[in-house]
Scaffold this motif. Structure first.
Motif, PDB file in Angstrom:
ATOM      1  N   PRO A 232       4.936  10.788   1.227  1.00 23.57           N
ATOM      2  CA  PRO A 232       3.731  10.367   0.499  1.00 23.57           C
ATOM      3  C   PRO A 232       4.107   9.564  -0.745  1.00 23.57           C
ATOM      4  N   GLY A 233       3.366   8.506  -0.977  1.00 20.71           N
ATOM      5  CA  GLY A 233       3.591   7.665  -2.153  1.00 20.71           C
ATOM      6  C   GLY A 233       4.533   6.504  -1.902  1.00 20.71           C
ATOM      7  N   ALA A 234       5.204   6.482  -0.735  1.00 20.80           N
ATOM      8  CA  ALA A 234       6.114   5.371  -0.431  1.00 20.80           C
ATOM      9  C   ALA A 234       5.307   4.085  -0.267  1.00 20.80           C
ATOM     10  N   GLU A 235       5.861   2.991  -0.720  1.00 15.99           N
ATOM     11  CA  GLU A 235       5.219   1.680  -0.623  1.00 15.99           C
ATOM     12  C   GLU A 235       5.586   1.059   0.727  1.00 15.99           C
ATOM     13  N   VAL A 236       4.579   0.747   1.559  1.00 16.55           N
ATOM     14  CA  VAL A 236       4.804   0.162   2.883  1.00 16.55           C
ATOM     15  C   VAL A 236       3.809  -0.969   3.117  1.00 16.55           C
ATOM     16  N   PRO A 237       4.141  -1.915   4.025  1.00 14.94           N
ATOM     17  CA  PRO A 237       3.173  -2.961   4.365  1.00 14.94           C
ATOM     18  C   PRO A 237       2.038  -2.418   5.228  1.00 14.94           C
ATOM     19  N   ARG A 238       0.921  -3.117   5.220  1.00  8.05           N
ATOM     20  CA  ARG A 238      -0.220  -2.748   6.055  1.00  8.05           C
ATOM     21  C   ARG A 238       0.218  -2.744   7.523  1.00  8.05           C
ATOM     22  N   ASP A 239      -0.397  -1.895   8.327  1.00 12.11           N
ATOM     23  CA  ASP A 239      -0.099  -1.718   9.754  1.00 12.11           C
ATOM     24  C   ASP A 239       1.278  -1.113  10.006  1.00 12.11           C
ATOM     25  N   SER A 240       1.853  -0.445   9.006  1.00 10.18           N
ATOM     26  CA  SER A 240       3.121   0.264   9.203  1.00 10.18           C
ATOM     27  C   SER A 240       2.874   1.550   9.980  1.00 10.18           C
ATOM     28  N   MET A 241       3.925   2.020  10.639  1.00 13.53           N
ATOM     29  CA  MET A 241       3.853   3.252  11.400  1.00 13.53           C
ATOM     30  C   MET A 241       4.236   4.426  10.505  1.00 13.53           C
ATOM     31  N   VAL A 242       3.431   5.483  10.536  1.00 13.41           N
ATOM     32  CA  VAL A 242       3.745   6.734   9.837  1.00 13.41           C
ATOM     33  C   VAL A 242       3.989   7.780  10.920  1.00 13.41           C
ATOM     34  N   TYR A 243       5.143   8.445  10.822  1.00 16.10           N
ATOM     35  CA  TYR A 243       5.518   9.468  11.797  1.00 16.10           C
ATOM     36  C   TYR A 243       5.130  10.832  11.243  1.00 16.10           C
TER      37      TYR A 243
ATOM     38  N   MET B 239       0.842  -1.174   0.000  1.00 15.54           N
ATOM     39  CA  MET B 239       0.000   0.000   0.000  1.00 15.54           C
ATOM     40  C   MET B 239       0.881   1.229   0.000  1.00 15.54           C
ATOM     41  N   ARG B 240       0.340   2.339  -0.465  1.00 17.02           N
ATOM     42  CA  ARG B 240       1.079   3.598  -0.545  1.00 17.02           C
ATOM     43  C   ARG B 240       0.689   4.517   0.616  1.00 17.02           C
ATOM     44  N   VAL B 241       1.672   5.276   1.096  1.00 21.35           N
ATOM     45  CA  VAL B 241       1.454   6.223   2.181  1.00 21.35           C
ATOM     46  C   VAL B 241       0.741   7.451   1.618  1.00 21.35           C
ATOM     47  N   PRO B 242      -0.371   7.865   2.225  1.00 20.09           N
ATOM     48  CA  PRO B 242      -1.075   9.065   1.747  1.00 20.09           C
ATOM     49  C   PRO B 242      -0.338  10.337   2.177  1.00 20.09           C
ATOM     50  N   ARG B 243      -0.641  11.427   1.515  1.00 21.33           N
ATOM     51  CA  ARG B 243      -0.073  12.726   1.898  1.00 21.33           C
ATOM     52  C   ARG B 243      -0.848  13.235   3.112  1.00 21.33           C
ATOM     53  N   LEU B 244      -0.133  13.428   4.218  1.00 26.69           N
ATOM     54  CA  LEU B 244      -0.748  13.887   5.458  1.00 26.69           C
ATOM     55  C   LEU B 244      -0.375  15.325   5.791  1.00 26.69           C
ATOM     56  N   VAL B 245       0.684  15.844   5.162  1.00 25.65           N
ATOM     57  CA  VAL B 245       1.128  17.218   5.420  1.00 25.65           C
ATOM     58  C   VAL B 245       0.010  18.181   5.038  1.00 25.65           C
ATOM     59  N   GLY B 246      -0.288  19.106   5.942  1.00 20.37           N
ATOM     60  CA  GLY B 246      -1.342  20.086   5.712  1.00 20.37           C
ATOM     61  C   GLY B 246      -2.670  19.709   6.334  1.00 20.37           C
ATOM     62  N   LEU B 247      -2.815  18.451   6.759  1.00 20.22           N
ATOM     63  CA  LEU B 247      -4.065  18.017   7.389  1.00 20.22           C
ATOM     64  C   LEU B 247      -4.032  18.314   8.881  1.00 20.22           C
ATOM     65  N   MET B 248      -5.209  18.534   9.446  1.00 17.83           N
ATOM     66  CA  MET B 248      -5.317  18.656  10.895  1.00 17.83           C
ATOM     67  C   MET B 248      -5.070  17.284  11.505  1.00 17.83           C
ATOM     68  N   ALA B 249      -4.670  17.261  12.769  1.00 19.86           N
ATOM     69  CA  ALA B 249      -4.299  16.014  13.439  1.00 19.86           C
ATOM     70  C   ALA B 249      -5.393  14.956  13.334  1.00 19.86           C
ATOM     71  N   VAL B 250      -6.634  15.322  13.601  1.00 23.76           N
ATOM     72  CA  VAL B 250      -7.726  14.348  13.570  1.00 23.76           C
ATOM     73  C   VAL B 250      -7.932  13.804  12.153  1.00 23.76           C
ATOM     74  N   ASP B 251      -7.801  14.649  11.135  1.00 22.92           N
ATOM     75  CA  ASP B 251      -7.956  14.196   9.751  1.00 22.92           C
ATOM     76  C   ASP B 251      -6.799  13.308   9.323  1.00 22.92           C
ATOM     77  N   ALA B 252      -5.590  13.638   9.766  1.00 21.27           N
ATOM     78  CA  ALA B 252      -4.424  12.819   9.440  1.00 21.27           C
ATOM     79  C   ALA B 252      -4.571  11.426  10.043  1.00 21.27           C
ATOM     80  N   ARG B 253      -5.031  11.376  11.293  1.00 21.24           N
ATOM     81  CA  ARG B 253      -5.222  10.082  11.955  1.00 21.24           C
ATOM     82  C   ARG B 253      -6.265   9.233  11.224  1.00 21.24           C
ATOM     83  N   GLU B 254      -7.375   9.848  10.837  1.00 21.78           N
ATOM     84  CA  GLU B 254      -8.427   9.116  10.131  1.00 21.78           C
ATOM     85  C   GLU B 254      -7.976   8.670   8.736  1.00 21.78           C
ATOM     86  N   THR B 255      -7.232   9.515   8.039  1.00 22.34           N
ATOM     87  CA  THR B 255      -6.731   9.161   6.711  1.00 22.34           C
ATOM     88  C   THR B 255      -5.777   7.978   6.802  1.00 22.34           C
TER      89      THR B 255
END
Length: 103
Positions: free
Chosen positions: A48-59, A1-17
């Protein structure tokens, strides 16, 4: 799966995304279980766009690090602006390179 772009999102939206993509989110610059809701993500890893396994940690970070910018708060200004409405000095009309001489 690919990492979504979280920069610019509010904390609650980033967590949900991140959760919707099957990813976990953590904020090293914020102690505690959840970052404040009103802060915006300014940086993330993996990118954003990096390929990672499911349940990976995004900092994600909500503050710029030293030397990374961030304008900060500029109010209140000291000294305060003069009272009585907008005041500004305007150039005299005409050629800006022309010098005026006294008679």
């Amino acid at each position: 799966m690919r990492v979504p772009r979280l920069v610019g999102l509010m904390a609650v939206d980033a967590r949900e995304t991140a959760r919707a993509q099957g990813l976990l989110l953590t904020a090293p610059d914020r102690p505690g279980p959840a970052p404040p809701v009103v802060d915006y993500v300014v940086r993330q890893y993996p990118q954003p766009g990096a390929e990672v396994p499911r349940d990976s940690m995004v900092y994600v970070w909500f503050d710029f690090g030293p030397g990374e910018g961030g304008g900060g708060v500029h109010e209140p200004r000291v000294p305060r602006p003069p009272r009585g409405g907008l005041r500004r000095e305007l150039d005299e009309p005409g050629d800006p390179n022309l010098t005026l001489s006294s008679p």
